[in-house]
Design a protein around this motif. Structure first.
Motif, short mmCIF file in Angstrom:
data_model
loop_
_atom_site.label_atom_id
_atom_site.label_comp_id
_atom_site.label_asym_id
_atom_site.label_seq_id
_atom_site.Cartn_x
_atom_site.Cartn_y
_atom_site.Cartn_z
N SER A 114 -2.89 0.45 -3.93
CA SER A 114 -2.53 -0.85 -3.39
C SER A 114 -2.45 -1.86 -4.52
CB SER A 114 -3.56 -1.27 -2.33
OG SER A 114 -3.15 -2.44 -1.67
N PHE A 151 -5.06 -1.96 2.49
CA PHE A 151 -5.56 -0.85 1.68
C PHE A 151 -6.73 -0.17 2.41
CE2 PHE A 151 -8.74 0.18 -1.78
CZ PHE A 151 -8.10 1.28 -2.32
N VAL A 165 0.87 -1.18 0.00
CA VAL A 165 0.00 0.00 0.00
C VAL A 165 0.90 1.23 0.00
CG1 VAL A 165 -1.75 1.30 1.28
CG2 VAL A 165 -1.79 -1.20 1.33
#
Length: 188
Positions: free
Chosen positions: A156, A165, A145
């Protein structure tokens, strides 16, 4: 304090795990989530990439006039292509950026939607392995991420990174403490 709001836009062929994990985690983080469909058949229901049926709260045009603290784009194919080719989605993303509000894209959507429409700017990004060639080379990171706070952009890699995420979105909207509590409660 007013509750933070997130718009999750779904399309036929969106990735199920990324979609449902984002919705569920945001709700656990006390974010009011609105799910909107861009189904070309003008139906709230879409069939996702693995055949799961998902039902949105609204069609996108019904909520396009509203302001959301974050717009979330699940990946998957052909879902990302539907998002890329929908003028209203692109208009909303441009307005979101102009208002300095969060945008979040996972899997194929950083490349297929954001990069395709020059919506990354100078932000650091990640995406599904294999899509890096469509992203600005100097800005690509291999992290699961990437949160680019100055550009209010969260990206992500894919299904397995969905919880991280979604927790990054919770942290951006509700603070690290809330995200850490959700993470702990989910055993993540």
């Amino acid at each position: 304090m007013m509750s933070k709001r997130a718009l999750v836009i779904i399309a036929p062929g969106c990735e199920e795990i990324e979609t449902v994990t984002s919705i569920d985690t945001l709700v656990r983080g006390n974010v009011k989530v609105t799910v909107a469909s861009i189904n070309p058949n003008k139906q709230r229901e879409v069939v996702a990439s693995r055949g799961v049926h998902l039902v949105a709260d609204h069609l996108l045009e019904e909520v396009a006039h509203e302001t959301f603290d974050a717009i979330v784009l699940p990946g998957g194919l052909p879902g990302a292509e539907y998002l890329r080719d929908n003028p209203l989605v692109i208009e909303l993303l441009k307005k979101q950026h102009a208002k300095d509000l969060w945008r979040a894209a996972i899997c194929a959507t950083p490349a297929f939607v954001l990069a395709h429409h020059n919506l990354i700017g100078d932000a650091l990004v990640t995406g599904y392995p294999g899509t890096e060639g469509q992203l600005p080379a100097a800005q690509v990171r291999k992290d699961r991420v990437v949160v680019d706070k100055p550009n209010k952009l969260i990206t992500s890699q894919g299904p397995a990174t969905s919880i991280d995420f979604a927790l990054a979105i919770v942290a951006a909207l509700q603070g690290r403490e809330t995200a850490d509590k959700v993470r702990k409660d989910m055993l993540a």
